[in-house]
Motif scaffolding. Sequence first.
Motif, PDB file in Angstrom:
ATOM      1  N   ASN A 449       6.340  39.525  26.525  1.00  0.00           N
ATOM      2  CA  ASN A 449       5.758  40.620  25.741  1.00  0.00           C
ATOM      3  C   ASN A 449       5.552  41.810  26.663  1.00  0.00           C
ATOM      4  O   ASN A 449       4.861  41.690  27.678  1.00  0.00           O
ATOM      5  CB  ASN A 449       4.426  40.198  25.116  1.00  0.00           C
ATOM      6  N   GLU A 450       6.146  42.918  26.326  1.00  0.00           N
ATOM      7  CA  GLU A 450       6.076  44.103  27.167  1.00  0.00           C
ATOM      8  C   GLU A 450       5.737  45.339  26.331  1.00  0.00           C
ATOM      9  O   GLU A 450       5.931  45.357  25.112  1.00  0.00           O
ATOM     10  CB  GLU A 450       7.409  44.317  27.904  1.00  0.00           C
ATOM     11  N   ARG A 451       5.287  46.379  27.023  1.00  0.00           N
ATOM     12  CA  ARG A 451       4.785  47.579  26.351  1.00  0.00           C
ATOM     13  C   ARG A 451       5.873  48.646  26.190  1.00  0.00           C
ATOM     14  O   ARG A 451       6.603  48.932  27.119  1.00  0.00           O
ATOM     15  CB  ARG A 451       3.610  48.160  27.142  1.00  0.00           C
ATOM     16  N   HIS A 452       5.905  49.245  25.006  1.00  0.00           N
ATOM     17  CA  HIS A 452       6.940  50.220  24.664  1.00  0.00           C
ATOM     18  C   HIS A 452       6.330  51.589  24.372  1.00  0.00           C
ATOM     19  O   HIS A 452       5.166  51.713  23.987  1.00  0.00           O
ATOM     20  CB  HIS A 452       7.713  49.764  23.427  1.00  0.00           C
ATOM     21  N   ARG A 453       7.210  52.602  24.500  1.00  0.00           N
ATOM     22  CA  ARG A 453       6.846  53.971  24.091  1.00  0.00           C
ATOM     23  C   ARG A 453       8.146  54.763  23.909  1.00  0.00           C
ATOM     24  O   ARG A 453       8.607  55.439  24.815  1.00  0.00           O
ATOM     25  CB  ARG A 453       5.931  54.632  25.125  1.00  0.00           C
ATOM     26  N   HIS A 454       8.728  54.668  22.722  1.00  0.00           N
ATOM     27  CA  HIS A 454      10.014  55.325  22.500  1.00  0.00           C
ATOM     28  C   HIS A 454      10.316  55.423  21.008  1.00  0.00           C
ATOM     29  O   HIS A 454       9.703  54.744  20.182  1.00  0.00           O
ATOM     30  CB  HIS A 454      11.143  54.544  23.188  1.00  0.00           C
ATOM     31  N   ARG A 455      11.299  56.279  20.675  1.00  0.00           N
ATOM     32  CA  ARG A 455      11.799  56.403  19.303  1.00  0.00           C
ATOM     33  C   ARG A 455      13.280  56.006  19.204  1.00  0.00           C
ATOM     34  O   ARG A 455      13.751  55.669  18.130  1.00  0.00           O
ATOM     35  CB  ARG A 455      11.674  57.857  18.815  1.00  0.00           C
ATOM     36  N   PHE A 456      13.992  56.089  20.309  1.00  0.00           N
ATOM     37  CA  PHE A 456      15.439  55.873  20.300  1.00  0.00           C
ATOM     38  C   PHE A 456      15.770  54.532  20.947  1.00  0.00           C
ATOM     39  O   PHE A 456      15.015  54.025  21.769  1.00  0.00           O
ATOM     40  CB  PHE A 456      16.140  57.030  21.010  1.00  0.00           C
ATOM     41  N   GLU A 457      16.924  53.992  20.578  1.00  0.00           N
ATOM     42  CA  GLU A 457      17.262  52.612  20.940  1.00  0.00           C
ATOM     43  C   GLU A 457      18.776  52.484  21.100  1.00  0.00           C
ATOM     44  O   GLU A 457      19.553  53.277  20.548  1.00  0.00           O
ATOM     45  CB  GLU A 457      16.762  51.680  19.823  1.00  0.00           C
ATOM     46  N   TYR A 458      19.187  51.518  21.884  1.00  0.00           N
ATOM     47  CA  TYR A 458      20.608  51.169  22.031  1.00  0.00           C
ATOM     48  C   TYR A 458      21.164  50.848  20.644  1.00  0.00           C
ATOM     49  O   TYR A 458      20.656  49.993  19.935  1.00  0.00           O
ATOM     50  CB  TYR A 458      20.701  49.972  22.972  1.00  0.00           C
ATOM     51  N   ASN A 459      22.223  51.552  20.274  1.00  0.00           N
ATOM     52  CA  ASN A 459      22.828  51.403  18.953  1.00  0.00           C
ATOM     53  C   ASN A 459      23.611  50.089  18.878  1.00  0.00           C
ATOM     54  O   ASN A 459      24.602  49.894  19.584  1.00  0.00           O
ATOM     55  CB  ASN A 459      23.755  52.595  18.695  1.00  0.00           C
ATOM     56  N   ASN A 460      23.181  49.178  17.998  1.00  0.00           N
ATOM     57  CA  ASN A 460      23.814  47.864  17.884  1.00  0.00           C
ATOM     58  C   ASN A 460      25.290  47.943  17.488  1.00  0.00           C
ATOM     59  O   ASN A 460      26.048  46.997  17.724  1.00  0.00           O
ATOM     60  CB  ASN A 460      23.064  47.009  16.860  1.00  0.00           C
ATOM     61  N   ALA A 461      25.696  49.070  16.898  1.00  0.00           N
ATOM     62  CA  ALA A 461      27.096  49.210  16.487  1.00  0.00           C
ATOM     63  C   ALA A 461      28.039  49.214  17.685  1.00  0.00           C
ATOM     64  O   ALA A 461      29.241  48.947  17.535  1.00  0.00           O
ATOM     65  CB  ALA A 461      27.271  50.500  15.674  1.00  0.00           C
ATOM     66  N   TYR A 462      27.526  49.499  18.880  1.00  0.00           N
ATOM     67  CA  TYR A 462      28.364  49.562  20.077  1.00  0.00           C
ATOM     68  C   TYR A 462      28.207  48.328  20.970  1.00  0.00           C
ATOM     69  O   TYR A 462      28.898  48.212  21.982  1.00  0.00           O
ATOM     70  CB  TYR A 462      28.019  50.812  20.898  1.00  0.00           C
ATOM     71  N   ARG A 463      27.329  47.428  20.611  1.00  0.00           N
ATOM     72  CA  ARG A 463      27.002  46.317  21.500  1.00  0.00           C
ATOM     73  C   ARG A 463      28.196  45.436  21.840  1.00  0.00           C
ATOM     74  O   ARG A 463      28.464  45.159  23.016  1.00  0.00           O
ATOM     75  CB  ARG A 463      25.881  45.464  20.895  1.00  0.00           C
ATOM     76  N   ASP A 464      28.912  44.962  20.836  1.00  0.00           N
ATOM     77  CA  ASP A 464      30.026  44.042  21.081  1.00  0.00           C
ATOM     78  C   ASP A 464      31.084  44.685  21.974  1.00  0.00           C
ATOM     79  O   ASP A 464      31.590  44.056  22.912  1.00  0.00           O
ATOM     80  CB  ASP A 464      30.654  43.598  19.757  1.00  0.00           C
ATOM     81  N   ARG A 465      31.397  45.931  21.683  1.00  0.00           N
ATOM     82  CA  ARG A 465      32.440  46.638  22.446  1.00  0.00           C
ATOM     83  C   ARG A 465      32.056  46.778  23.918  1.00  0.00           C
ATOM     84  O   ARG A 465      32.853  46.502  24.814  1.00  0.00           O
ATOM     85  CB  ARG A 465      32.670  48.012  21.819  1.00  0.00           C
ATOM     86  N   LEU A 466      30.802  47.158  24.185  1.00  0.00           N
ATOM     87  CA  LEU A 466      30.361  47.356  25.556  1.00  0.00           C
ATOM     88  C   LEU A 466      30.111  46.022  26.260  1.00  0.00           C
ATOM     89  O   LEU A 466      30.335  45.903  27.477  1.00  0.00           O
ATOM     90  CB  LEU A 466      29.095  48.218  25.585  1.00  0.00           C
ATOM     91  N   GLU A 467      29.685  45.024  25.513  1.00  0.00           N
ATOM     92  CA  GLU A 467      29.427  43.726  26.131  1.00  0.00           C
ATOM     93  C   GLU A 467      30.720  43.082  26.627  1.00  0.00           C
ATOM     94  O   GLU A 467      30.741  42.422  27.673  1.00  0.00           O
ATOM     95  CB  GLU A 467      28.701  42.805  25.147  1.00  0.00           C
ATOM     96  N   ARG A 468      31.808  43.288  25.897  1.00  0.00           N
ATOM     97  CA  ARG A 468      33.099  42.730  26.331  1.00  0.00           C
ATOM     98  C   ARG A 468      33.541  43.318  27.668  1.00  0.00           C
ATOM     99  O   ARG A 468      34.295  42.686  28.413  1.00  0.00           O
ATOM    100  CB  ARG A 468      34.154  42.986  25.258  1.00  0.00           C
ATOM    101  N   LEU A 469      33.030  44.511  27.981  1.00  0.00           N
ATOM    102  CA  LEU A 469      33.394  45.176  29.237  1.00  0.00           C
ATOM    103  C   LEU A 469      32.392  44.915  30.350  1.00  0.00           C
ATOM    104  O   LEU A 469      32.562  45.405  31.466  1.00  0.00           O
ATOM    105  CB  LEU A 469      33.530  46.682  28.992  1.00  0.00           C
ATOM    106  N   GLY A 470      31.333  44.145  30.041  1.00  0.00           N
ATOM    107  CA  GLY A 470      30.399  43.758  31.093  1.00  0.00           C
ATOM    108  C   GLY A 470      28.997  44.298  30.992  1.00  0.00           C
ATOM    109  O   GLY A 470      28.184  44.085  31.902  1.00  0.00           O
ATOM    110  N   LEU A 471      28.655  45.002  29.903  1.00  0.00           N
ATOM    111  CA  LEU A 471      27.277  45.470  29.719  1.00  0.00           C
ATOM    112  C   LEU A 471      26.528  44.413  28.905  1.00  0.00           C
ATOM    113  O   LEU A 471      26.633  44.355  27.679  1.00  0.00           O
ATOM    114  CB  LEU A 471      27.239  46.822  29.009  1.00  0.00           C
ATOM    115  N   LEU A 472      25.778  43.563  29.596  1.00  0.00           N
ATOM    116  CA  LEU A 472      25.125  42.425  28.952  1.00  0.00           C
ATOM    117  C   LEU A 472      23.816  42.829  28.299  1.00  0.00           C
ATOM    118  O   LEU A 472      23.034  43.600  28.851  1.00  0.00           O
ATOM    119  CB  LEU A 472      24.850  41.331  29.984  1.00  0.00           C
ATOM    120  N   SER A 473      23.575  42.260  27.116  1.00  0.00           N
ATOM    121  CA  SER A 473      22.265  42.392  26.470  1.00  0.00           C
ATOM    122  C   SER A 473      21.443  41.185  26.900  1.00  0.00           C
ATOM    123  O   SER A 473      21.524  40.114  26.304  1.00  0.00           O
ATOM    124  CB  SER A 473      22.434  42.437  24.946  1.00  0.00           C
TER     125      SER A 473
END
Length: 542
Positions: A449-473
Amino acid sequence: MLKNRGLRVTILKLDPYLNVDPGTMSPLEHGEVFVTMDGSETDLDLGHYERFLNQDFTILSNVTAGQIYNELLDKERMGSEFLGETVQVVPHLVSAVARRIKKLGESEDADVVIVEVAARSATWRRRRLSRRCVGCETWRDAKTRFQYILTLVPLLKPTNELKTKPTQHSVRALRALGIQPDAILCRLNDPTDSEEEAESLKDKISLHCGVPRDAIIYLPTLGNVYAVPGWLEKQGLAEVIMDRLGFERRDPVVPPVWKALADKPNLANDGEVSIAIVGKYTSLQDSYLSVVEALRHAELNQGIRIDLEWTPSELIEENGADRYLSKAQGIVVPGGFDKRGTEGMIQTAQYAREREIPYLGLCLGLQMMIIEFARHVAGIEEADSTEFDAAASEPVIALMEEQKNVTEIGGTMRLGAYSCVLTPGTRAYEAYAMAKNGSEKHNGTFKINERHRHRFEYNNAYRDRLERLGLLSSGMNPELSLVEIAEISDHPFMLGSQFHPEFRSRPEQPHPLFDLFVRYARQFRPDGTQHQLFASAVSVGS
C-alpha cells in the motif's frame, strides 16, 4: 523525547494561510506537499513528524486558517449554528481551533498533543529559520496543562555578540496575552563560537523572562536535523517538560538507529555515491524534502555517504544531459506538474537507459520514463501525455477515467494509499522481498500500500505493445488494473512508480525502492569499470 519515555504522542501543525490546504500551492512557494495515508494534502512538516515519531498521521494533524474560516462560514450559511449571532474571531474562531486540538487528542487517545504554530512569513517557513511558538497540551485526569516554548537569539556578526532582546520582547508580548512560557529554547546559528556565551546568558534571560535557569536551553544549528533530540536530551529539556506536564520522570529508550543518524554529516558533504536529482523545482530543495530524506535513510542503512547533485531539467533541455549527468552513479526524477522542463526529464531518462545508469522515477518521473521508451524504443515518435497536450495523437500517458468529470482543482486528485500487487522476478519484487516490511503476501506475491498524488496514468492501451519490447508492468493495482510500477527488463535498474515511495520512508525502515536503487547506484561507475553482474551484487538477502 516524550515517545521514547513511553508517552502516546501526536502532533498538530497550525498554518496561518487562507488556503484550505497546500495542495494547490506551487512547491516553489511552499515547498513539498506531503500526502498522508488517508489522502490529505498537508504541510511538509507532517513528513518530519512521521519520520521522527515513526507513526502515520491524518488530516486531523494539519489545520489551516482557511479550513477554520470555511467551517465557520458553512455553518453560518447553512443555519446549523450561530442562529443570528455575529460570527467573530473571538470567541468563534478561537473555539474552533481549540476543538480541533481536542478532537485530535481524543481521536488518537494521546497523552500529549504537540501543537506547532507556524512562523509568521512564508520565507521563514521555507528556510527553517525558527518557529515562533510550540505548545504541548495534554488531557490527563480531566485536567489540562500547557507548555510554551519560544526561540531566537541572533548573533550580531560585526561585534560577535548574542542578543537576547528579541527573546525578552517575545516573552513580554506573550505575557500581555496572558501566556507565561515555561521553557525557552535559544536558537543559535553557530554551535562553536556561541556556546560559552550562550551559557552565560541564561542568568540574564531567566531574570528578564521569569523562567527558571534549568528551563532555558540553547540549541545551535547542528549538522543534521536528526541530532536535535540527542542535543536536547543532554540539555535536560525532557525533564523540564515531564515535570511541567505532571508526568513521572523516566529514562528514555532510544532506538539504536537514532544515534547513528545523529552522527551522520549532512548529505551536502562529499560522498561515495553520486546521485543526481533532475527536477522542475530544484531552486527550492524543500520541494523534494521527502526524496532527500528517503535517500538519507538508505545511506544510513547501507553505511555509506551520498553526494547529491541538483539539476534543473530545463538546463538539460538547453544544454544536453551529458553536461550535467556524466558523473552520476544514479538518477532520481521526482514528481511535478505541467509541461515545463519535461523534455529535459525525457532526455534524462534516455541518457540513463542508454548508459545503463540506475534510474528511479517518482510519479512524473515514471511517466517520463514511459514516454521516452515509447518514443525511442517502440518508435512511437508522437508519444506524449494528455497533461501536456490534450489532443495528443499517441497518449501513452492519459487522464484517469475517474478524473474526466472533475472540474475543481483542490483535493480532487487520486490521493492517499492504494494497493499494488508486485510481479515476481522483477526489481520491484526484489526490493520488497529484501526489505520484508510494509508488504504482505498475496497469492504468492507481495501486496503493498503506497501513497499517491496524481491525475494521469500509464495508458493501458499501450501496455501490451511496450511490454513486448521490455517495459515490464511490475506492480498493478488489482481493483482498477492500473500500472503502479514499471521497469525496463534489460537494464540493471530502471524503475518508476506512479506512487510516491518517499512519503513512507523512515529512519527505522528505509523505503525498499530507494534502498535497492542506492545499492545498484553503488555498483555503477561512469567510467565503465562498474562491478560485473549487478544482479549478483545485490541479490536478495545481500
